[in-house]
Design an enzyme around this catalytic site. Structure first.
Site, PDB file in Angstrom:
ATOM      1  CB  ILE A  43       5.386   5.490  -0.212  1.00  0.00           C
ATOM      2  CG1 ILE A  43       4.826   6.899   0.064  1.00  0.00           C
ATOM      3  CG2 ILE A  43       6.767   5.590  -0.850  1.00  0.00           C
ATOM      4  CD1 ILE A  43       5.594   7.667   1.129  1.00  0.00           C
ATOM      5  CB  SER A 103       9.628  11.144   8.378  1.00  0.00           C
ATOM      6  OG  SER A 103       8.801  12.224   8.777  1.00  0.00           O
ATOM      7  CE1 TYR A 148       7.122   6.617  11.093  1.00  0.00           C
ATOM      8  CE2 TYR A 148       7.306   9.006  10.841  1.00  0.00           C
ATOM      9  CZ  TYR A 148       7.191   7.742  10.286  1.00  0.00           C
ATOM     10  OH  TYR A 148       7.150   7.602   8.921  1.00  0.00           O
ATOM     11  CE  LYS A 194      10.250   6.693   9.405  1.00  0.00           C
ATOM     12  NZ  LYS A 194      10.451   5.634   8.407  1.00  0.00           N
ATOM     13  CB  THR A 197       0.004   6.691   3.034  1.00  0.00           C
ATOM     14  OG1 THR A 197       0.391   7.091   4.367  1.00  0.00           O
ATOM     15  CG2 THR A 197       0.973   7.293   2.018  1.00  0.00           C
ATOM     16  CB  SER A 230      -0.942   0.021   1.222  1.00  0.00           C
ATOM     17  OG  SER A 230      -0.195   0.176   2.416  1.00  0.00           O
TER      18      SER A 230
END
Length: 337
Positions: free
Chosen positions: A52, A176, A202, A206, A235, A50
């Site tokens: 990207i 990100s 998160y 990254k 997304t 799904s």
């Protein structure tokens, strides 16, 4: 300082990370960069069912590449595989069922893949997660860190010997822009200290990916490493993990294809292969991995500590396998579809 970082990052984002930002940047793209055929080259994409990942898989399949989809959910993966084949006309698409949050399973898979396949040209670390409460995986690792950092580290590190034997090897990691507001915290890799916030964790993961990419580029010169920011993309993962942000941005979010564009460019184009290894990219251009005056640079000692901790954790995962009488190929071969 965190208020300064966040404000500067958001103002940058409104201009650069949105759909309008992509449309502006794309005016300078050279269409011939992607006028290539990659028949006979193999590409592994994590989280390829799904968003990207799927958009990347479709673009590569259209150019004739062999696509290895690493996905957690077999049913969703098979459905996505059918879509990719239908859209591209390329039947060289294969599903591998692997949960990137389970570090032992990732290592088993990578070891099995090396034994079954003679080469791998490009690895695309796309899969990620944002869990908003502190949970541990089967190996006792915090779930975000396990997926976004340890999964990427173990998969890449294990496959590097295979990549080094292949022609024009590349590793691309989807990071990100959120990492720009984070400094590597080598003393708290698994977010055990203080209040646990999924968005911050998160972004910290990254930043870890960016530091890892820079480290790999110096350590393995035969392979071309890059890390990239896809922009703010519409997304399923964003709508689930950041529903307020998703609703607020609405039509300003990029499409999955726009988010995947730089991944595809880094994976396919000859121009990308000539760039310096280890850089952070946005819209086909290398950009700084740090905001000005944000104090997010790490010392050599901090980076060394970070890498050493990953190595120690990886050895722990491997030691579990040594106590297991069944080899990784025996365990994983039925999952190759």
């Amino acid at each position: 300082m965190s208020l300064y970082r966040n404000t500067l990052w958001f103002l940058n984002g409104i201009h650069q990370y949105t759909r309008q930002g992509f449309e502006t940047a794309s005016k300078t793209f050279e269409p011939k960069d992607l006028d290539v055929s990659v028949v006979g080259r193999s590409f592994m994409i994590t989280g390829a069912n799904s968003g990207i990942g799927k958009a990347t898989a479709i673009a590569i399949a259209k150019k004739g590449g062999t696509v290895h989809m690493m996905c957690r959910d077999k049913n969703k993966a098979e459905e996505a595989k059918s879509d990719i084949i239908s859209v591209s006309g390329n039947t060289e698409v294969y599903v591998h069922v692997v949960d990137m949050s389970q570090t032992y399973q990732v290592w088993e898979f990578a070891e099995a893949f090396k034994k079954q396949y003679p080469s791998l040209n490009v690895l695309i670390n796309n899969a990620g997660c944002m869990v908003h409460k502190r949970e541990l995986n089967a190996d006792g690792l915090e779930m975000n860190f396990a997926t976004n950092t340890m999964g990427v580290y173990i998969l890449t590190q294990t496959l590097i010997p295979l990549l080094e034997k292949s022609r024009d090897p590349r590793v691309i990691t989807v990071s990100s822009g959120g990492m720009l507001v984070q400094k590597l915290r080598a003393d708290d890799l698994q977010s055990e200290k203080g209040y646990f916030d999924g968005v911050t964790v998160y972004a910290q993961n990254k930043r870890q990916q960016v530091v890892l990419t820079e480290h790999w580029a110096k350590t393995y010169p035969v392979v071309h490493f890059s890390v990239m920011h896809p922009g703010w993309v519409d997304t399923p993962a964003i709508s689930t993990s950041m529903p307020q942000f998703h609703q607020m941005m609405g039509d300003r979010l990029r499409t999955a294809e726009q988010g995947a564009d730089t991944v595809v460019w880094l994976a396919l184009s000859r121009v990308a292969a000539r760039t310096r290894s280890g850089q952070f990219f946005q819209d086909r251009e290398p950009v700084p991995a740090h905001l000005p005056l944000a104090w997010t640079h790490s010392s050599a000692e901090e980076i060394q500590s970070f890498i050493a901790q990953l190595e120690t954790l990886a050895r722990g995962v491997q030691s579990q396998h040594e106590a297991d009488p069944k080899g990784p190929l025996d365990q994983l071969q039925p999952q190759f579809v």
